[in-house]
Design a protein around this motif. Structure first.
Motif, PDB file in Angstrom:
ATOM      1  N   VAL A  43       0.850  -1.298  -0.006  1.00  0.00           N
ATOM      2  CA  VAL A  43       0.000  -0.102   0.032  1.00  0.00           C
ATOM      3  C   VAL A  43       0.932   1.347  -0.020  1.00  0.00           C
ATOM      4  O   VAL A  43       0.691   2.247  -0.695  1.00  0.00           O
ATOM      5  CB  VAL A  43      -1.002  -0.007   1.182  1.00  0.00           C
ATOM      6  N   ARG A  44       1.771   1.200   0.859  1.00  0.00           N
ATOM      7  CA  ARG A  44       2.891   2.299   0.804  1.00  0.00           C
ATOM      8  C   ARG A  44       3.518   2.584  -0.331  1.00  0.00           C
ATOM      9  O   ARG A  44       3.497   3.628  -0.782  1.00  0.00           O
ATOM     10  CB  ARG A  44       3.918   2.238   2.034  1.00  0.00           C
ATOM     11  N   GLU A  45       3.914   1.363  -1.159  1.00  0.00           N
ATOM     12  CA  GLU A  45       4.596   1.551  -2.483  1.00  0.00           C
ATOM     13  C   GLU A  45       3.442   2.097  -3.439  1.00  0.00           C
ATOM     14  O   GLU A  45       3.983   2.868  -4.308  1.00  0.00           O
ATOM     15  CB  GLU A  45       5.066   0.283  -2.669  1.00  0.00           C
ATOM     16  N   ALA A  46       2.281   1.512  -3.423  1.00  0.00           N
ATOM     17  CA  ALA A  46       1.347   2.037  -4.199  1.00  0.00           C
ATOM     18  C   ALA A  46       0.992   3.635  -4.091  1.00  0.00           C
ATOM     19  O   ALA A  46       0.714   4.358  -5.132  1.00  0.00           O
ATOM     20  CB  ALA A  46      -0.133   1.419  -4.133  1.00  0.00           C
ATOM     21  N   LEU A  47       0.945   4.107  -2.906  1.00  0.00           N
ATOM     22  CA  LEU A  47       0.762   5.211  -2.801  1.00  0.00           C
ATOM     23  C   LEU A  47       1.832   6.180  -3.308  1.00  0.00           C
ATOM     24  O   LEU A  47       1.580   7.607  -3.660  1.00  0.00           O
ATOM     25  CB  LEU A  47       0.591   5.773  -1.218  1.00  0.00           C
ATOM     26  N   ARG A  48       3.193   5.932  -3.167  1.00  0.00           N
ATOM     27  CA  ARG A  48       4.260   6.635  -3.672  1.00  0.00           C
ATOM     28  C   ARG A  48       4.162   6.667  -5.094  1.00  0.00           C
ATOM     29  O   ARG A  48       4.292   7.930  -5.965  1.00  0.00           O
ATOM     30  CB  ARG A  48       5.562   5.899  -3.368  1.00  0.00           C
ATOM     31  N   THR A  49       3.711   5.585  -5.837  1.00  0.00           N
ATOM     32  CA  THR A  49       3.676   5.541  -7.261  1.00  0.00           C
ATOM     33  C   THR A  49       2.257   6.457  -7.634  1.00  0.00           C
ATOM     34  O   THR A  49       2.684   7.332  -8.796  1.00  0.00           O
ATOM     35  CB  THR A  49       3.163   4.349  -7.793  1.00  0.00           C
ATOM     36  N   LEU A  50       1.221   6.526  -7.233  1.00  0.00           N
ATOM     37  CA  LEU A  50       0.226   7.214  -7.282  1.00  0.00           C
ATOM     38  C   LEU A  50       0.587   8.778  -7.144  1.00  0.00           C
ATOM     39  O   LEU A  50      -0.159   9.581  -7.659  1.00  0.00           O
ATOM     40  CB  LEU A  50      -1.166   6.679  -6.365  1.00  0.00           C
ATOM     41  N   GLU A  51       1.240   8.937  -6.186  1.00  0.00           N
ATOM     42  CA  GLU A  51       1.701  10.517  -5.795  1.00  0.00           C
ATOM     43  C   GLU A  51       2.421  10.918  -7.068  1.00  0.00           C
ATOM     44  O   GLU A  51       2.512  12.051  -7.538  1.00  0.00           O
ATOM     45  CB  GLU A  51       2.426  10.587  -4.459  1.00  0.00           C
ATOM     46  N   ALA A  52       3.475  10.044  -7.564  1.00  0.00           N
ATOM     47  CA  ALA A  52       4.176  10.459  -8.623  1.00  0.00           C
ATOM     48  C   ALA A  52       3.399  10.738  -9.937  1.00  0.00           C
ATOM     49  O   ALA A  52       3.495  11.554 -10.872  1.00  0.00           O
ATOM     50  CB  ALA A  52       5.131   9.309  -8.980  1.00  0.00           C
ATOM     51  N   GLU A  53       2.223   9.984 -10.045  1.00  0.00           N
ATOM     52  CA  GLU A  53       1.334  10.074 -11.077  1.00  0.00           C
ATOM     53  C   GLU A  53       0.386  11.136 -10.959  1.00  0.00           C
ATOM     54  O   GLU A  53      -0.355  11.666 -12.147  1.00  0.00           O
ATOM     55  CB  GLU A  53       0.523   8.665 -11.321  1.00  0.00           C
ATOM     56  N   GLY A  54       0.226  11.950  -9.866  1.00  0.00           N
ATOM     57  CA  GLY A  54      -0.615  12.887  -9.537  1.00  0.00           C
ATOM     58  C   GLY A  54      -1.751  12.648  -9.138  1.00  0.00           C
ATOM     59  O   GLY A  54      -2.985  13.639  -8.857  1.00  0.00           O
ATOM     60  N   PHE A  55      -2.177  11.476  -8.806  1.00  0.00           N
ATOM     61  CA  PHE A  55      -3.590  11.101  -8.316  1.00  0.00           C
ATOM     62  C   PHE A  55      -3.573  11.081  -6.645  1.00  0.00           C
ATOM     63  O   PHE A  55      -4.593  11.230  -6.025  1.00  0.00           O
ATOM     64  CB  PHE A  55      -3.901   9.656  -8.497  1.00  0.00           C
ATOM     65  N   VAL A  56      -2.407  11.216  -5.932  1.00  0.00           N
ATOM     66  CA  VAL A  56      -2.290  11.322  -4.453  1.00  0.00           C
ATOM     67  C   VAL A  56      -1.354  12.603  -4.247  1.00  0.00           C
ATOM     68  O   VAL A  56      -0.457  12.846  -4.877  1.00  0.00           O
ATOM     69  CB  VAL A  56      -1.806  10.142  -4.113  1.00  0.00           C
ATOM     70  N   VAL A  57      -1.618  13.341  -3.202  1.00  0.00           N
ATOM     71  CA  VAL A  57      -0.536  13.996  -2.619  1.00  0.00           C
ATOM     72  C   VAL A  57      -0.385  13.766  -1.110  1.00  0.00           C
ATOM     73  O   VAL A  57      -1.317  13.213  -0.529  1.00  0.00           O
ATOM     74  CB  VAL A  57      -1.242  15.533  -2.661  1.00  0.00           C
ATOM     75  N   THR A  58       0.859  14.240  -0.672  1.00  0.00           N
ATOM     76  CA  THR A  58       1.197  13.997   0.796  1.00  0.00           C
ATOM     77  C   THR A  58       0.994  15.470   1.430  1.00  0.00           C
ATOM     78  O   THR A  58       1.612  16.248   1.005  1.00  0.00           O
ATOM     79  CB  THR A  58       2.460  13.553   1.132  1.00  0.00           C
ATOM     80  N   ARG A  59       0.058  15.462   2.667  1.00  0.00           N
ATOM     81  CA  ARG A  59      -0.070  16.797   3.214  1.00  0.00           C
ATOM     82  C   ARG A  59       0.415  16.743   4.605  1.00  0.00           C
ATOM     83  O   ARG A  59       0.073  15.607   5.329  1.00  0.00           O
ATOM     84  CB  ARG A  59      -1.574  16.993   3.336  1.00  0.00           C
ATOM     85  N   ARG A  60       0.905  17.705   5.213  1.00  0.00           N
ATOM     86  CA  ARG A  60       1.166  17.785   6.504  1.00  0.00           C
ATOM     87  C   ARG A  60       0.197  17.630   7.728  1.00  0.00           C
ATOM     88  O   ARG A  60      -0.990  18.243   7.380  1.00  0.00           O
ATOM     89  CB  ARG A  60       2.056  19.295   6.701  1.00  0.00           C
ATOM     90  N   HIS A  61       0.638  16.647   8.385  1.00  0.00           N
ATOM     91  CA  HIS A  61      -0.540  16.295   9.492  1.00  0.00           C
ATOM     92  C   HIS A  61      -1.717  15.518   9.064  1.00  0.00           C
ATOM     93  O   HIS A  61      -2.445  15.333   9.830  1.00  0.00           O
ATOM     94  CB  HIS A  61      -0.876  17.785  10.140  1.00  0.00           C
ATOM     95  N   ALA A  62      -1.854  15.200   7.719  1.00  0.00           N
ATOM     96  CA  ALA A  62      -3.025  14.473   7.415  1.00  0.00           C
ATOM     97  C   ALA A  62      -2.416  13.291   6.537  1.00  0.00           C
ATOM     98  O   ALA A  62      -3.122  12.237   6.467  1.00  0.00           O
ATOM     99  CB  ALA A  62      -3.619  15.527   5.947  1.00  0.00           C
ATOM    100  N   GLY A  63      -1.108  12.983   6.059  1.00  0.00           N
ATOM    101  CA  GLY A  63      -0.524  12.200   5.286  1.00  0.00           C
ATOM    102  C   GLY A  63      -0.915  12.158   3.944  1.00  0.00           C
ATOM    103  O   GLY A  63      -1.276  13.186   3.192  1.00  0.00           O
ATOM    104  N   ALA A  64      -1.134  10.661   3.272  1.00  0.00           N
ATOM    105  CA  ALA A  64      -1.666  10.752   2.036  1.00  0.00           C
ATOM    106  C   ALA A  64      -3.047  11.028   1.663  1.00  0.00           C
ATOM    107  O   ALA A  64      -4.055  10.765   2.350  1.00  0.00           O
ATOM    108  CB  ALA A  64      -1.427   9.333   1.557  1.00  0.00           C
TER     109      ALA A  64
END
Length: 234
Positions: A43-64
């Protein structure tokens, strides 16, 4: 639901595109791992990939969190597709295999048959398969991957209306295949550019940024103004 670990990224992306996770919503590793029946590592690896693709962002205090693209970002995707799909078709004319042609011709025959019968239920998925196969035929994994990602993101950000004339729409697909089969890169580029532009005109934003405008959809305008104009999803 339980899926193979290597498919976690695809499953999360598909759910984002389908609206299972709303824009801006949190994506916690624990809940995602439970939903897909895997450990938190894939799941962690998937979220990194999806962030690189622009589907996910990481926010301070909120996470993915699911990304919240702007209207300009959404419009840029249509302009990018208008540039890249004709390039892919031109490359396909030079690099396609007989196997690619066989699949493309089969999809065109099936699409034209469904269009003449007025059976529109399968046309969208057939169109998606057509353009996916055309992208694969370009012989460039990087370009094919970029086109696939564009289709996913446009499907996420836009609702599409069916073509006014499905028969003509699939005739355009046939013209693309004819040019690719002849090895005519210039013709393939030109007919794909026209087809992509016309298709983009049927796209409406699923969201609009700005106070009091949430939930409204805007029709894309014309090709002179790509940000407001015609490509995905076939």
């Amino acid at each position: 639901m339980r899926i193979p670990a290597h498919s976690v990224c695809t499953a999360i992306r598909d759910d984002i595109v389908a609206g299972v996770y709303e824009r801006g919503s949190r994506l916690t590793e624990e809940l995602l791992a439970r939903r897909y029946g895997v450990s938190r590592v894939p799941v962690r690896e998937a979220l990194r990939t999806l962030e690189a693709e622009g589907f996910v962002v990481t926010r301070r205090h909120a996470g993915a969190c699911v990304a919240e693209p702007t209207e300009q970002e959404a419009a840029d995707l249509l302009e990018m597709r208008l540039l890249l799909e004709p390039l892919g078709a031109s490359r396909a004319a030079q690099r396609r295999t007989e196997a690619h042609l066989k699949v493309l011709r089969g999809l065109v025959r099936l699409g034209q048959e469904r269009a003449r019968q007025g059976n529109s239920d399968d046309l969208r998925s057939l169109g998606g398969w057509f353009h996916e196969t055309l992208a694969q035929a370009c012989g460039s994994p990087a370009l094919a991957s970029m086109l696939t990602q564009l289709r996913h993101k446009i499907a996420w950000m836009y609702a599409t209306e069916g073509p006014l004339d499905p028969v003509e729409y699939w005739a355009e697909h046939g013209a693309i295949v004819d040019a690719v089969a002849r090895g005519d890169g210039d013709r393939a580029r030109a007919v794909t550019a026209l087809h992509t532009e016309r298709a983009s005109a049927a796209h409406r934003l699923r969201f609009v940024t700005g106070a009091g405008r949430a939930g409204r959809t805007d029709r894309v305008r014309n090709s002179q103004h790509p940000v407001n104009m015609p490509s995905l999803r076939h």
